[in-house]
Design a protein around this motif. Sequence first.
Motif, short mmCIF file in Angstrom:
data_model
loop_
_atom_site.label_atom_id
_atom_site.label_comp_id
_atom_site.label_asym_id
_atom_site.label_seq_id
_atom_site.Cartn_x
_atom_site.Cartn_y
_atom_site.Cartn_z
N SER A 155 20.66 -20.46 35.87
CA SER A 155 19.45 -19.99 35.19
C SER A 155 19.48 -18.51 34.86
O SER A 155 18.71 -18.04 34.02
N ARG A 156 20.31 -17.73 35.53
CA ARG A 156 20.35 -16.29 35.28
C ARG A 156 21.49 -15.89 34.34
O ARG A 156 21.71 -14.72 34.08
N LEU A 157 22.24 -16.88 33.83
CA LEU A 157 23.36 -16.59 32.94
C LEU A 157 22.87 -16.10 31.58
O LEU A 157 21.91 -16.63 31.03
N ASP A 158 23.55 -15.11 31.03
CA ASP A 158 23.26 -14.70 29.65
C ASP A 158 24.44 -15.08 28.76
O ASP A 158 25.56 -15.32 29.24
N ASP A 159 24.20 -15.14 27.48
CA ASP A 159 25.23 -15.58 26.53
C ASP A 159 26.47 -14.71 26.58
O ASP A 159 27.60 -15.21 26.50
N ASP A 160 26.30 -13.41 26.71
CA ASP A 160 27.44 -12.50 26.70
C ASP A 160 28.39 -12.77 27.87
O ASP A 160 29.61 -12.75 27.71
N THR A 161 27.82 -13.06 29.04
CA THR A 161 28.65 -13.34 30.21
C THR A 161 29.47 -14.61 29.99
O THR A 161 30.67 -14.66 30.30
N VAL A 162 28.85 -15.63 29.44
CA VAL A 162 29.56 -16.89 29.17
C VAL A 162 30.67 -16.67 28.15
O VAL A 162 31.80 -17.13 28.32
N VAL A 163 30.37 -15.95 27.08
CA VAL A 163 31.35 -15.71 26.03
C VAL A 163 32.55 -14.94 26.58
O VAL A 163 33.72 -15.28 26.31
N ARG A 164 32.29 -13.91 27.37
CA ARG A 164 33.39 -13.12 27.92
C ARG A 164 34.23 -13.93 28.90
O ARG A 164 35.46 -13.83 28.92
N ALA A 165 33.57 -14.74 29.71
CA ALA A 165 34.31 -15.58 30.66
C ALA A 165 35.19 -16.58 29.93
O ALA A 165 36.38 -16.74 30.25
N GLN A 166 34.65 -17.25 28.92
CA GLN A 166 35.42 -18.26 28.20
C GLN A 166 36.57 -17.64 27.41
O GLN A 166 37.64 -18.25 27.27
#
Length: 387
Positions: free
Chosen positions: A250-261
């Motif tokens: 629930s605390r994830l933001d789009d930028d974190t997901v994009v950078r991780a992927q």
Amino acid sequence: MQVFWFIPTHGDSRYLGTSEGAREVNHDYLKQVAIAADSQGYDGVLIPTGRSCEDPWVVASSLIPVTKQLKFLVAVRPGLHEPALAARMAATFDRLSQGRLLVNLVTGGDQTELEGDGVWLDHAQRYEASAEFIRVWREIIARSHRGEAYDFDGKHVRVKGAKLLYPSVQQPYPPVYFGGSSDAAHDLAAEQVDTYLTWGEPPAEVAKKVADVRARAAKHGRTVRFGIRLHVVVRETEDQAWKAADELISRLDDDTVVRAQAAFAKMDSEGQRRMAALHAGGKKRTRADLEISPNLWAGVGLVRGGAGTALVGDPKTVAARIEEYADLGLDTFVLSGYPHLEEAYRFAELVFPLLPRKVRESLPGTRLSGPFGEVVANSYVPRASQS
């Protein structure tokens, strides 16, 4: 059935991808998780490896004296370890722990990390090196029980007169675990390892892996055991479990997901590619999209490398899903949950009584002396729920 837990040497939190609700990686906390796993009846713990983690051998060694029965699945990494030194480390650990070592052969899939560690081999070369490494490692330890030395002259590994003066407790050597999804990985597993571990894919895909490795092993006149690495989100009801899964991301933001992927996409790991495909490289975000198989949820993999799926549900449902994997031929389940301390207790209390395990006889409320739970009104021993 064997059930392992996980020692979070790369950090722990209530929410993925953020420092909110996070735990410091220190020895006191790691001890708490290890003692919880030991006291609740887990068969062992996996200790991760890589530059994002504290060193697994140092951590595992520090946990020997605070545990009693717990086994430790500890990584060796060809290119970082030489097989003769790794054999000596393994034998020493096995002796000091009285036979509680399991060895996890890790080839690595993050080229940036590997180059930072001084390993410049490509995917095919790493598997060549790993095959030579584990062959030499096994022979050195096995021959030590007979007082023999070992010579080997390979493409990546060369030893002459390698031997151990202090053999391992386990014979012929501590069991070797290994995971990988490429053809080279399946060949290596079939020829040399004792237990093949897969990450948590849908049962039909896991069945294909098991069949393939088993068939390749048969060509060498060998049999291999099988296991799976999964996260778990178990609560007393299905609704509570899915709410907890949603809360985890629930605390994830789009930028974190994009950078991780983006970082995961650079890896040459076939297993990581398969994990990313389950959530379309981070594009799937809703429960409907992330539940890739009944009660199998790919949300963890949005920002976590490696094993990225979790079983989500109430105790009976999660136990049933585990048994579905067991029916495919898997007997080892390496589990984890966030935060790892609380979830170690929760899973053991809710799901262990539903699983076919030898340790079940020694779980609280069966054969140990009691009472278990808080005594009621200074007089009454608590009884099992009647619901």
